[in-house]
Scaffold this motif. Structure first.
Motif, mmCIF file in Angstrom:
data_model
loop_
_atom_site.group_PDB
_atom_site.id
_atom_site.type_symbol
_atom_site.label_atom_id
_atom_site.label_comp_id
_atom_site.label_asym_id
_atom_site.label_seq_id
_atom_site.Cartn_x
_atom_site.Cartn_y
_atom_site.Cartn_z
ATOM 1 N N LEU A 42 0.845 -0.890 0.037
ATOM 2 C CA LEU A 42 0.212 -0.438 -0.059
ATOM 3 C C LEU A 42 0.734 1.112 -0.248
ATOM 4 C CD1 LEU A 42 -2.712 -1.054 2.550
ATOM 5 C CD2 LEU A 42 -2.985 -1.448 -0.050
ATOM 6 N N ASP A 43 0.336 2.255 -0.671
ATOM 7 C CA ASP A 43 1.194 3.747 -0.268
ATOM 8 C C ASP A 43 0.866 4.361 -0.204
ATOM 9 O OD1 ASP A 43 2.799 5.832 -1.400
ATOM 10 O OD2 ASP A 43 1.393 6.433 -3.580
ATOM 11 N N VAL A 44 1.332 3.593 0.896
ATOM 12 C CA VAL A 44 1.266 4.566 2.576
ATOM 13 C C VAL A 44 2.824 4.564 3.569
ATOM 14 C CG1 VAL A 44 -1.104 4.303 3.124
ATOM 15 C CG2 VAL A 44 0.371 2.718 4.335
ATOM 16 N N ALA A 45 3.293 5.709 5.045
ATOM 17 C CA ALA A 45 4.095 4.870 5.595
ATOM 18 C C ALA A 45 4.151 4.147 6.848
ATOM 19 C CB ALA A 45 4.558 5.898 6.038
ATOM 20 N N ARG A 46 3.126 3.488 6.407
ATOM 21 C CA ARG A 46 2.322 3.044 8.315
ATOM 22 C C ARG A 46 1.560 2.244 8.596
ATOM 23 N NH1 ARG A 46 2.732 7.545 10.556
ATOM 24 N NH2 ARG A 46 0.549 8.166 11.940
ATOM 25 N N ILE A 47 1.975 1.633 8.732
ATOM 26 C CA ILE A 47 -0.199 0.458 8.725
ATOM 27 C C ILE A 47 -0.350 -0.098 10.379
ATOM 28 C CG2 ILE A 47 -1.312 -1.192 8.312
ATOM 29 C CD1 ILE A 47 0.453 -2.073 5.801
ATOM 30 N N GLU A 48 -1.296 0.292 11.022
ATOM 31 C CA GLU A 48 -1.073 0.638 11.823
ATOM 32 C C GLU A 48 -2.507 -0.969 11.950
ATOM 33 O OE1 GLU A 48 -0.261 2.658 14.647
ATOM 34 O OE2 GLU A 48 0.711 2.811 14.137
ATOM 35 N N ILE A 49 -2.274 -1.362 13.215
ATOM 36 C CA ILE A 49 -3.043 -2.838 13.157
ATOM 37 C C ILE A 49 -4.125 -2.434 14.796
ATOM 38 C CG2 ILE A 49 -3.457 -5.363 13.724
ATOM 39 C CD1 ILE A 49 -0.843 -5.582 11.647
ATOM 40 N N GLU A 50 -4.998 -2.215 14.907
ATOM 41 C CA GLU A 50 -5.825 -2.323 16.135
ATOM 42 C C GLU A 50 -7.295 -3.844 16.559
ATOM 43 O OE1 GLU A 50 -7.701 1.536 15.267
ATOM 44 O OE2 GLU A 50 -5.576 2.158 15.352
ATOM 45 N N SER A 51 -7.783 -3.407 17.677
ATOM 46 C CA SER A 51 -8.512 -4.165 17.179
ATOM 47 C C SER A 51 -9.304 -3.541 18.099
ATOM 48 C CB SER A 51 -8.574 -5.226 18.447
ATOM 49 O OG SER A 51 -10.041 -6.396 18.468
ATOM 50 N N ALA A 52 -10.771 -3.427 17.804
ATOM 51 C CA ALA A 52 -12.386 -2.605 18.613
ATOM 52 C C ALA A 52 -13.294 -3.627 19.194
ATOM 53 C CB ALA A 52 -13.250 -2.208 17.674
ATOM 54 N N ARG A 81 -0.738 -10.615 5.150
ATOM 55 C CA ARG A 81 -0.361 -9.923 3.420
ATOM 56 C C ARG A 81 0.000 -8.236 3.707
ATOM 57 N NH1 ARG A 81 -3.113 -12.569 0.598
ATOM 58 N NH2 ARG A 81 -1.814 -11.278 -0.985
ATOM 59 N N LEU A 82 -0.356 -7.318 4.712
ATOM 60 C CA LEU A 82 -0.246 -6.046 4.610
ATOM 61 C C LEU A 82 1.083 -5.446 4.451
ATOM 62 C CD1 LEU A 82 -3.690 -4.121 5.741
ATOM 63 C CD2 LEU A 82 -2.797 -5.162 3.213
ATOM 64 N N LYS A 83 1.458 -4.800 3.777
ATOM 65 C CA LYS A 83 2.951 -3.828 3.689
ATOM 66 C C LYS A 83 2.823 -2.792 3.177
ATOM 67 C CE LYS A 83 7.338 -4.505 0.791
ATOM 68 N NZ LYS A 83 8.029 -4.789 0.390
ATOM 69 N N ALA A 84 3.949 -1.798 4.304
ATOM 70 C CA ALA A 84 3.623 -0.522 4.035
ATOM 71 C C ALA A 84 4.495 -0.387 2.595
ATOM 72 C CB ALA A 84 4.230 0.393 4.909
ATOM 73 N N ALA A 85 4.439 0.608 1.746
ATOM 74 C CA ALA A 85 5.437 0.719 0.481
ATOM 75 C C ALA A 85 5.242 2.071 -0.045
ATOM 76 C CB ALA A 85 4.543 -0.218 -0.696
ATOM 77 N N GLY A 86 5.446 3.169 0.649
ATOM 78 C CA GLY A 86 5.330 4.349 0.610
ATOM 79 C C GLY A 86 5.695 4.931 1.135
ATOM 80 N N THR A 87 6.085 6.729 1.273
ATOM 81 C CA THR A 87 6.779 7.556 2.553
ATOM 82 C C THR A 87 5.851 8.206 3.091
ATOM 83 O OG1 THR A 87 6.546 9.332 0.606
ATOM 84 C CG2 THR A 87 8.571 7.518 0.868
ATOM 85 N N ARG A 88 4.499 8.576 2.897
ATOM 86 C CA ARG A 88 3.671 8.661 3.259
ATOM 87 C C ARG A 88 2.391 8.497 3.919
ATOM 88 N NH1 ARG A 88 5.346 14.555 3.906
ATOM 89 N NH2 ARG A 88 8.102 14.252 2.887
ATOM 90 N N GLY A 89 2.342 8.805 4.790
ATOM 91 C CA GLY A 89 0.736 8.455 5.047
ATOM 92 C C GLY A 89 0.079 6.997 5.643
ATOM 93 N N GLN A 90 -1.048 6.853 5.857
ATOM 94 C CA GLN A 90 -1.516 5.514 7.090
ATOM 95 C C GLN A 90 -2.262 5.196 6.765
ATOM 96 O OE1 GLN A 90 -1.451 6.707 11.012
ATOM 97 N NE2 GLN A 90 -3.257 4.737 11.102
ATOM 98 N N ALA A 91 -1.961 3.326 6.252
ATOM 99 C CA ALA A 91 -3.554 2.596 6.702
ATOM 100 C C ALA A 91 -3.673 2.156 7.789
ATOM 101 C CB ALA A 91 -2.819 1.463 5.801
#
Length: 195
Positions: A42-52, A81-91
Motif C-alpha cells: 500500500l502507498d502509505v508510510a505505516r500500517i496500524e493494526i487495531e482491535s475494537a 499480508r499488508l506492507k507499507a510501500a510508500g513514504t507518506r500516509g497511513q493505513a
C-alpha cells in the motif's frame, strides 16, 4: 493392627488414583497463517493494526474453546499480508468483530432422547475487519470492510477432541474466506493505493 494402617491407607490412595480420569491430551493444529502469500503493498508510510473487539466484554463469547483466538488470527492477517510501500500516509486495519458463540440446542426428553443422537450445540463465528488508507501527498484514500461467518452444529456424543477439530475447521475456512474477500476488495476499493 497399627502396622496395617499405612498399608490400608496406601491401598485406599491407589483406589482413588485409579478412579480418576486423566483429561485427554490436547491436539496440536497447524498454524493458520498467510505468510506464504505475496504481500499487498500500500502507498502509505505505516500500517496500524487495531482491535475494537474484546472477547472478555461478551460473557457468551467462547473464543477460548478455539485452538487459536479468532481476534488474534484476524489481526495476524494484516501482519502477514499488508506492507507499507510508500513514504507518506497511513493505513489502519481494525478488527471490528471476532465473535465466537456456542448456542445450546433444545433436545428431546424421555424415550425419544434415549433412542437417538441429537445435535447438542451450534457454534457461530463472525469476523468483521475494516481497512482504511490514505496518502495526503497523492490525495488518494479509500476504505473496505469485509465480514465472514460460519456456523456448525455438533452432536451430543462428540468428544472434546472432535469438537476442537470442528472449531479449527470453522476458523480455518473463515480465515481463508476473509483472505479471498480482501484480496478481491482491496484492489477494487483501494486500487490507487495498491503497489
Amino acid at each position: 493392627m497399627i502396622a496395617r494402617r499405612p498399608f490400608y491407607a496406601a491401598c485406599l490412595a491407589l483406589l482413588f488414583l485409579a478412579a480418576c480420569d486423566t483429561p485427554p491430551d490436547r491436539q496440536t493444529f497447524p498454524q493458520i497463517t498467510f505468510q506464504h502469500l505475496s504481500p499487498i503493498g500500500l502507498d502509505v508510510a505505516r500500517i496500524e493494526i487495531e482491535s475494537a473487539y474484546r472477547a472478555a466484554d461478551h460473557p457468551d463469547d467462547n473464543a477460548a474453546e478455539y485452538p487459536a483466538p479468532p481476534e488474534t488470527l484476524a489481526a495476524n492477517w494484516a501482519r502477514d499480508r499488508l506492507k507499507a510501500a510508500g513514504t507518506r500516509g497511513q493505513a489502519t486495519y481494525t478488527v471490528i468483530e471476532a465473535r465466537a458463540v456456542r448456542v445450546p440446542l433444545p433436545r428431546s426428553s424421555g424415550i425419544d432422547a434415549a433412542l437417538k443422537t441429537e445435535q447438542s450445540d451450534r457454534y457461530d463465528l463472525s469476523i468483521t475487519v475494516k481497512l482504511e488508507a490514505g496518502n495526503p501527498i497523492s490525495g488518494k484514500s479509500g476504505a473496505v470492510t469485509e465480514t465472514v461467518t460460519r456456523s456448525q452444529t455438533v452432536p451430543e456424543n462428540m468428544t472434546l477432541n472432535q469438537r476442537e477439530v470442528v472449531l479449527f475447521n470453522m476458523l480455518d475456512a473463515a480465515m481463508k474466506d476473509l483472505n479471498a474477500r480482501l484480496e478481491a476488495s482491496i484492489p477494487q476499493y483501494l486500487g490507487p493505493l495498491v503497489r
